[in-house]
Design a protein around this motif. Structure first.
Motif, PDB file in Angstrom:
ATOM      1  N   SER A  82      45.843  49.950  46.862  1.00 34.24           N
ATOM      2  CA  SER A  82      45.995  49.208  45.606  1.00 34.24           C
ATOM      3  C   SER A  82      44.707  48.494  45.238  1.00 34.24           C
ATOM      4  O   SER A  82      44.031  47.915  46.090  1.00 34.24           O
ATOM      5  N   TYR A  83      44.396  48.517  43.936  1.00 32.87           N
ATOM      6  CA  TYR A  83      43.284  47.728  43.405  1.00 32.87           C
ATOM      7  C   TYR A  83      43.655  46.249  43.273  1.00 32.87           C
ATOM      8  O   TYR A  83      42.808  45.446  42.884  1.00 32.87           O
ATOM      9  N   GLY A  84      44.909  45.910  43.562  1.00 29.48           N
ATOM     10  CA  GLY A  84      45.329  44.514  43.463  1.00 29.48           C
ATOM     11  C   GLY A  84      45.963  44.200  42.124  1.00 29.48           C
ATOM     12  O   GLY A  84      46.476  45.081  41.429  1.00 29.48           O
ATOM     13  N   LEU A  85      45.927  42.942  41.751  1.00 32.57           N
ATOM     14  CA  LEU A  85      46.589  42.477  40.531  1.00 32.57           C
ATOM     15  C   LEU A  85      46.068  43.222  39.309  1.00 32.57           C
ATOM     16  O   LEU A  85      44.853  43.386  39.142  1.00 32.57           O
ATOM     17  N   ASP A  86      46.982  43.676  38.461  1.00 35.55           N
ATOM     18  CA  ASP A  86      46.623  44.323  37.204  1.00 35.55           C
ATOM     19  C   ASP A  86      46.314  43.220  36.187  1.00 35.55           C
ATOM     20  O   ASP A  86      47.192  42.763  35.456  1.00 35.55           O
ATOM     21  N   LEU A  87      45.056  42.777  36.158  1.00 33.19           N
ATOM     22  CA  LEU A  87      44.678  41.628  35.327  1.00 33.19           C
ATOM     23  C   LEU A  87      45.001  41.824  33.843  1.00 33.19           C
ATOM     24  O   LEU A  87      45.577  40.922  33.224  1.00 33.19           O
ATOM     25  N   PRO A  88      44.658  42.959  33.223  1.00 29.50           N
ATOM     26  CA  PRO A  88      44.985  43.114  31.801  1.00 29.50           C
ATOM     27  C   PRO A  88      46.480  42.997  31.515  1.00 29.50           C
ATOM     28  O   PRO A  88      46.875  42.484  30.474  1.00 29.50           O
ATOM     29  N   SER A  91      44.868  53.577  52.812  1.00 33.86           N
ATOM     30  CA  SER A  91      43.716  54.441  52.561  1.00 33.86           C
ATOM     31  C   SER A  91      43.016  53.944  51.306  1.00 33.86           C
ATOM     32  O   SER A  91      43.629  53.331  50.435  1.00 33.86           O
ATOM     33  N   GLY A  92      41.722  54.208  51.200  1.00 28.98           N
ATOM     34  CA  GLY A  92      40.982  53.796  50.025  1.00 28.98           C
ATOM     35  C   GLY A  92      40.944  52.277  49.883  1.00 28.98           C
ATOM     36  O   GLY A  92      40.967  51.539  50.870  1.00 28.98           O
ATOM     37  N   TRP A  93      40.908  51.833  48.650  1.00 25.98           N
ATOM     38  CA  TRP A  93      40.779  50.398  48.384  1.00 25.98           C
ATOM     39  C   TRP A  93      42.083  49.639  48.597  1.00 25.98           C
ATOM     40  O   TRP A  93      43.153  50.102  48.204  1.00 25.98           O
ATOM     41  N   CYS A  94      41.945  48.464  49.182  1.00 24.89           N
ATOM     42  CA  CYS A  94      43.051  47.507  49.316  1.00 24.89           C
ATOM     43  C   CYS A  94      42.452  46.151  48.961  1.00 24.89           C
ATOM     44  O   CYS A  94      41.789  45.511  49.788  1.00 24.89           O
ATOM     45  N   ILE A  95      42.655  45.727  47.721  1.00 18.14           N
ATOM     46  CA  ILE A  95      41.947  44.586  47.157  1.00 18.14           C
ATOM     47  C   ILE A  95      42.922  43.497  46.742  1.00 18.14           C
ATOM     48  O   ILE A  95      43.994  43.782  46.201  1.00 18.14           O
ATOM     49  N   PHE A 103      38.816  46.839  52.499  1.00 14.39           N
ATOM     50  CA  PHE A 103      39.637  45.665  52.215  1.00 14.39           C
ATOM     51  C   PHE A 103      38.777  44.573  51.601  1.00 14.39           C
ATOM     52  O   PHE A 103      37.608  44.402  51.973  1.00 14.39           O
ATOM     53  N   SER A 104      39.354  43.800  50.687  1.00 12.31           N
ATOM     54  CA  SER A 104      38.612  42.690  50.098  1.00 12.31           C
ATOM     55  C   SER A 104      39.571  41.605  49.627  1.00 12.31           C
ATOM     56  O   SER A 104      40.474  41.877  48.837  1.00 12.31           O
ATOM     57  N   ALA A 122      37.328  35.030  52.689  1.00 14.42           N
ATOM     58  CA  ALA A 122      37.804  34.245  51.546  1.00 14.42           C
ATOM     59  C   ALA A 122      36.655  33.599  50.782  1.00 14.42           C
ATOM     60  O   ALA A 122      36.724  33.456  49.554  1.00 14.42           O
ATOM     61  N   PHE A 123      35.607  33.185  51.481  1.00  9.65           N
ATOM     62  CA  PHE A 123      34.484  32.504  50.832  1.00  9.65           C
ATOM     63  C   PHE A 123      33.517  33.469  50.165  1.00  9.65           C
ATOM     64  O   PHE A 123      32.830  33.112  49.212  1.00  9.65           O
ATOM     65  N   THR A 124      33.423  34.707  50.692  1.00 15.69           N
ATOM     66  CA  THR A 124      32.449  35.664  50.161  1.00 15.69           C
ATOM     67  C   THR A 124      33.067  36.693  49.225  1.00 15.69           C
ATOM     68  O   THR A 124      32.388  37.209  48.337  1.00 15.69           O
ATOM     69  N   GLY A 125      34.337  37.039  49.436  1.00 10.31           N
ATOM     70  CA  GLY A 125      34.940  38.123  48.668  1.00 10.31           C
ATOM     71  C   GLY A 125      34.362  39.486  49.011  1.00 10.31           C
ATOM     72  O   GLY A 125      34.527  40.447  48.272  1.00 10.31           O
ATOM     73  N   LYS A 126      33.688  39.598  50.179  1.00  8.03           N
ATOM     74  CA  LYS A 126      33.011  40.841  50.553  1.00  8.03           C
ATOM     75  C   LYS A 126      34.003  41.955  50.876  1.00  8.03           C
ATOM     76  O   LYS A 126      35.188  41.708  51.146  1.00  8.03           O
ATOM     77  N   ASP A 127      33.481  43.182  50.857  1.00  2.56           N
ATOM     78  CA  ASP A 127      34.272  44.347  51.235  1.00  2.56           C
ATOM     79  C   ASP A 127      34.158  44.574  52.739  1.00  2.56           C
ATOM     80  O   ASP A 127      33.081  44.431  53.317  1.00  2.56           O
ATOM     81  N   VAL A 128      35.263  44.926  53.358  1.00  2.00           N
ATOM     82  CA  VAL A 128      35.310  45.189  54.795  1.00  2.00           C
ATOM     83  C   VAL A 128      35.758  46.631  55.003  1.00  2.00           C
ATOM     84  O   VAL A 128      36.818  47.028  54.506  1.00  2.00           O
ATOM     85  N   ASP A 129      34.963  47.416  55.700  1.00  2.00           N
ATOM     86  CA  ASP A 129      35.354  48.799  55.923  1.00  2.00           C
ATOM     87  C   ASP A 129      36.372  48.894  57.063  1.00  2.00           C
ATOM     88  O   ASP A 129      36.684  47.916  57.740  1.00  2.00           O
ATOM     89  N   ALA A 130      36.885  50.102  57.251  1.00  2.00           N
ATOM     90  CA  ALA A 130      37.984  50.297  58.199  1.00  2.00           C
ATOM     91  C   ALA A 130      37.583  49.939  59.623  1.00  2.00           C
ATOM     92  O   ALA A 130      38.380  49.361  60.376  1.00  2.00           O
ATOM     93  N   ARG A 131      36.363  50.260  60.013  1.00  2.00           N
ATOM     94  CA  ARG A 131      35.948  50.001  61.391  1.00  2.00           C
ATOM     95  C   ARG A 131      35.827  48.509  61.665  1.00  2.00           C
ATOM     96  O   ARG A 131      36.214  48.039  62.743  1.00  2.00           O
ATOM     97  N   ARG A 132      35.290  47.762  60.700  1.00  2.00           N
ATOM     98  CA  ARG A 132      35.257  46.319  60.923  1.00  2.00           C
ATOM     99  C   ARG A 132      36.673  45.755  60.877  1.00  2.00           C
ATOM    100  O   ARG A 132      37.011  44.837  61.637  1.00  2.00           O
ATOM    101  N   ALA A 133      37.512  46.259  59.983  1.00  2.00           N
ATOM    102  CA  ALA A 133      38.905  45.810  59.926  1.00  2.00           C
ATOM    103  C   ALA A 133      39.585  45.996  61.276  1.00  2.00           C
ATOM    104  O   ALA A 133      40.359  45.145  61.725  1.00  2.00           O
ATOM    105  N   GLU A 134      39.266  47.098  61.957  1.00  2.00           N
ATOM    106  CA  GLU A 134      39.830  47.337  63.286  1.00  2.00           C
ATOM    107  C   GLU A 134      39.266  46.344  64.299  1.00  2.00           C
ATOM    108  O   GLU A 134      40.012  45.785  65.115  1.00  2.00           O
ATOM    109  N   ARG A 135      37.965  46.080  64.234  1.00  2.00           N
ATOM    110  CA  ARG A 135      37.345  45.158  65.195  1.00  2.00           C
ATOM    111  C   ARG A 135      37.904  43.750  65.084  1.00  2.00           C
ATOM    112  O   ARG A 135      38.081  43.068  66.089  1.00  2.00           O
ATOM    113  N   ILE A 136      38.196  43.300  63.895  1.00  5.71           N
ATOM    114  CA  ILE A 136      38.680  41.919  63.726  1.00  5.71           C
ATOM    115  C   ILE A 136      40.202  41.822  63.812  1.00  5.71           C
ATOM    116  O   ILE A 136      40.753  40.724  63.713  1.00  5.71           O
TER     117      ILE A 136
END
Length: 276
Positions: free
Chosen positions: A66-72, A120-124, A145-146, A177-191
């Motif tokens: 999911s791209y997250g909230l549908d702002l429009p 899979s893909g984006w999860c925002i 993830f972001s 939360a402070f950066t809003g950065k993107d996290v790839d799958a491998r880092r998501a697994e590490r944390i």
């Protein structure tokens, strides 16, 4: 189960004792609009009550979770709050609407049947809120993830800040939360955001289904009891945090920076925040 409901944003299929819930959109990238927020608690309430269902797989259609909230789609209902000098009435309506969205996400966490998110893909943004409410997360190599809300001048208010601390720890959560950065799958697994990473979407969904079947083969009331005990401490803490952030955003969400974020989104340019 949901025979009388015509679902638009979700599909549900039950095979044996495992239910599979798929995000359908209709917004691009399974963006979460009004239909999604209406249907999510209906679906998970029905799955919770269905004695046939012992575990749930939650995934997205297409390439992305999911791209997250549908702002429009969602912004018109909040337009009055974003104007200058918003008083108690529009703020109260916003708080009521926000609590409804919070309760929709909480319906995933409150479901007595374990929920496995296959990403899979984006999860925002709102996508992270939803998978944080699941019990277990698995991802494909292309998953990203972001906790993106800070990028649009919003304090994340649907559960990520409350639930992720117990999943990935305070330090990682604060960074995201402070950066809003993107996290790839491998880092998501590490944390610890996801349990395992698989080569592609098909392998990820297959692994989630196999894990759900393994859970469903165990005594269902004992599994539900284990989930209830695990949630006994965290549940009230999450609820208190959701109440607090709801009140905080109802008070402080309107800002020049939020207006700038919306305008920049419409004009497809980087925002220029001034702390106003």
């Amino acid at each position: 189960m949901l025979e009388d409901e015509k679902l638009v944003s979700l599909s549900v299929e039950v095979r044996g004792h495992v239910a599979e819930v798929t995000l359908l959109g209709p917004g691009k990238g399974n963006a979460m609009g009004p239909d999604f927020w209406r249907e999510l608690p209906l679906v998970f309430g029905a799955l919770d009550a269905d004695p046939q269902v012992r575990a749930v797989v939650l995934t997205g259609s297409g390439k992305h979770f999911s791209y997250g909230l549908d702002l429009p789609a969602m912004m018109p209902s909040w337009a009055e709050l974003l104007g200058d000098g918003a008083l108690a009435e529009p703020r109260t309506r916003f708080l009521d609407d926000l609590r409804r969205l919070q309760q929709a996400v909480t319906s995933v966490a409150a479901c007595r049947k374990p929920v496995i998110a296959a990403v899979s893909g984006w999860c925002i943004g709102g996508g992270v809120d939803v998978v944080a409410a699941a019990d277990i997360r698995v991802a494909s190599e292309d998953a990203k993830f972001s906790v993106r809300e800070v990028k649009v001048a919003i304090v994340a208010d649907l559960g990520s800040l409350q639930r992720l601390a117990g999943i990935i720890g305070e330090g990682h959560l604060r960074e995201l939360a402070f950066t809003g950065k993107d996290v790839d799958a491998r880092r998501a697994e590490r944390i610890g955001l996801v349990n395992d990473v698989y080569p592609d979407q098909e392998a990820t969904l297959r692994a989630a289904r196999e894990l759900a079947a393994e859970i469903a083969a165990n005594p269902p009331l004992v599994v539900q009891g284990a989930k209830d005990v695990l949630d006994a401490v965290r549940g009230p803490q999450v609820a208190a945090g959701l109440r607090y952030v709801g009140a905080w955003n109802a008070a402080f969400l309107p800002s020049k920076d939020l207006g700038e974020a919306v305008q920049a989104f419409v004009e497809r340019r980087p925002p220029e925040f001034q702390g106003r």
